[in-house]
Design an enzyme around this catalytic site. Structure first.
Site, PDB file in Angstrom:
ATOM      1  N   ALA A   6     -11.505  24.463  13.654  1.00  0.00           N
ATOM      2  CA  ALA A   6     -11.799  24.784  12.253  1.00  0.00           C
ATOM      3  C   ALA A   6     -13.268  24.531  11.937  1.00  0.00           C
ATOM      4  O   ALA A   6     -13.915  25.324  11.237  1.00  0.00           O
ATOM      5  CB  ALA A   6     -10.906  23.958  11.329  1.00  0.00           C
ATOM      6  N   LYS A  30       0.839  -1.207   0.000  1.00  0.00           N
ATOM      7  CA  LYS A  30       0.000   0.000   0.000  1.00  0.00           C
ATOM      8  C   LYS A  30       0.873   1.255   0.000  1.00  0.00           C
ATOM      9  O   LYS A  30       0.597   2.212  -0.736  1.00  0.00           O
ATOM     10  CB  LYS A  30      -0.910  -0.015   1.228  1.00  0.00           C
ATOM     11  CG  LYS A  30      -1.698   1.279   1.495  1.00  0.00           C
ATOM     12  CD  LYS A  30      -2.801   1.503   0.489  1.00  0.00           C
ATOM     13  CE  LYS A  30      -3.870   2.463   1.010  1.00  0.00           C
ATOM     14  NZ  LYS A  30      -3.400   3.768   1.460  1.00  0.00           N
ATOM     15  N   HIS A  71      -9.910  16.450  22.622  1.00  0.00           N
ATOM     16  CA  HIS A  71     -10.439  16.268  21.262  1.00  0.00           C
ATOM     17  C   HIS A  71     -11.446  15.125  21.357  1.00  0.00           C
ATOM     18  O   HIS A  71     -11.134  13.964  21.138  1.00  0.00           O
ATOM     19  CB  HIS A  71      -9.309  15.912  20.288  1.00  0.00           C
ATOM     20  CG  HIS A  71      -9.779  15.518  18.923  1.00  0.00           C
ATOM     21  ND1 HIS A  71     -10.617  16.308  18.168  1.00  0.00           N
ATOM     22  CD2 HIS A  71      -9.547  14.406  18.176  1.00  0.00           C
ATOM     23  CE1 HIS A  71     -10.866  15.703  17.021  1.00  0.00           C
ATOM     24  NE2 HIS A  71     -10.231  14.537  17.002  1.00  0.00           N
ATOM     25  N   ASN A 115      -6.030   8.557  17.383  1.00  0.00           N
ATOM     26  CA  ASN A 115      -6.963   8.779  18.490  1.00  0.00           C
ATOM     27  C   ASN A 115      -6.939   7.658  19.518  1.00  0.00           C
ATOM     28  O   ASN A 115      -6.650   6.516  19.174  1.00  0.00           O
ATOM     29  CB  ASN A 115      -8.388   8.930  17.937  1.00  0.00           C
ATOM     30  CG  ASN A 115      -8.646  10.325  17.408  1.00  0.00           C
ATOM     31  OD1 ASN A 115      -8.248  11.305  18.028  1.00  0.00           O
ATOM     32  ND2 ASN A 115      -9.306  10.418  16.271  1.00  0.00           N
ATOM     33  N   THR A 125     -13.432   9.826   9.210  1.00  0.00           N
ATOM     34  CA  THR A 125     -13.109  11.212   8.858  1.00  0.00           C
ATOM     35  C   THR A 125     -11.634  11.249   8.458  1.00  0.00           C
ATOM     36  O   THR A 125     -10.809  10.644   9.127  1.00  0.00           O
ATOM     37  CB  THR A 125     -13.338  12.175  10.041  1.00  0.00           C
ATOM     38  OG1 THR A 125     -12.382  11.902  11.072  1.00  0.00           O
ATOM     39  CG2 THR A 125     -14.736  12.022  10.608  1.00  0.00           C
TER      40      THR A 125
END
EC number: 1.1.1.27
Length: 327
Positions: A157, A47, A182, A127, A236
């Site tokens: 943002a 990949k 976050h 995360n 995302t």
């Protein structure tokens, strides 16, 4: 002198994790002409080879750049190592649910990078980012200034864009922060949100056509945006990729830019020994300064609640991780 403070004419970035976020970030580096050398590391080597080849075919339209499937040995002279590798967030799963799966992955990656002789800056995007930035700092032994997380850069943002759409102004002229974790305990700093220097409440007062109820509810859509996107498309990656490119540019170009990132606090906002979203000045040395903006009492309470939630998870996760390591 760190690698990040060295040769400004040849900027080298190593990306670890060639999933949706990582490959989108690499694409952003190419299209925005950031860095002269980009190495991509992933357990799926074909990949990385395919992405490197595919991206190289865009160089005739952008600027010369060396792009290749890298190994951990290639980290030794990098200015910046960007960590996006980790178990993905599944529908209905919070970012904090990911911590147990990703701590082990994080340690293996970070220690291998440090063993290569790497002496630059870590930028963490995997995360839960605040916790994995903290663990990267712990596992690397690096100074806190040279370990940075993407933090609430994307959340802020999203917040600015949502306000911009509501008041019909260019998002670049909207200044507003989301601080804290976050994730689910993040919070908006309405007290400092402004449009072209005019405090947001004053803007609404002067523009009666703005829907005040929509303004009040706006944050909840921002906070839950990732869950909405994950439900619709599985992950995302475009927004965070461009956020990472912006952070990368600020570091490599020694910009002294102010961005809301996951940074280590030593007394700021009443917090210690934690990585959490806060505004910071960043340049080629990493974090130059954490900016402590005055919060209202309600905002300070939300910062404390967010920090407490993170610390609870960190303590539980590390206790479990260390117990498993000791076996």
């Amino acid at each position: 002198m760190t690698a990040a403070a060295g040769n400004k004419d040849h900027q080298k970035v190593i990306l670890v994790g060639d999933g949706a976020v990582g490959s989108s970030y690499a694409f952003a580096l190419v299209t925005q002409n950031i860095a002269q050398e980009v190495g991509i590391i992933d357990i799926n080597v074909p990949k990385t080879e395919g992405d490197a080849l595919d991206l190289s075919h865009a160089l005739a339209f952008t600027s010369p750049k060396k792009i290749y499937a890298a190994t951990y040995d290639d980290c030794h002279d990098a200015d910046l190592v960007v960590l996006t590798a980790g178990a993905p967030q599944k529908p209905g799963e919070t970012r904090l649910d990911l911590v147990h799966k990703n701590l082990k992955i994080n340690k293996e990656i970070v220690t291998t990078i440090v063993d290569s002789g790497f002496n630059g800056i870590f930028l963490v995007a995997a995360n839960p980012v605040d916790i994995l930035t903290y663990s990267t700092w712990k596992f690397s032994g690096f100074p806190k200034e040279r370990v940075i997380g993407s933090g609430t850069s994307l959340d802020s943002a999203r917040f600015r864009q949502a306000i911009a759409e509501l008041v019909d102004v260019d998002a670049r002229n909207v200044h507003a922060y989301i601080l804290g974790e976050h994730g689910d305990t993040e919070f908006p700093v309405w007290s400092h949100a402004n449009v072209a220097g005019l405090q947001i409440y004053e803007w609404v007062k002067n523009n009666p056509d703005v829907d005040e109820e929509a303004m009040v509810n706006l944050f909840f859509n921002v906070r839950d945006a990732a869950y909405t996107i994950i439900e619709k498309k599985g992950a995302t990656f475009y927004g965070i990729a461009v956020a990472l490119a912006r952070i990368t540019k600020a570091i490599l170009n020694d910009e002294n830019s102010v961005l809301p990132l996951s940074v280590y606090l030593e007394g700021e906002y009443g917090q210690n020994d934690i990585y959490i979203g806060a505004p910071a000045i960043i340049n080629r040395q990493g974090v130059k300064q954490v900016i402590e903006i005055p919060l209202t009492d309600a905002e300070q309470e939300k910062m404390e609640a967010s920090a407490s939630a993170l610390k609870e998870v960190i303590e539980t996760a590390f206790a479990k991780f260390e117990a498993e390591e000791a076996k």
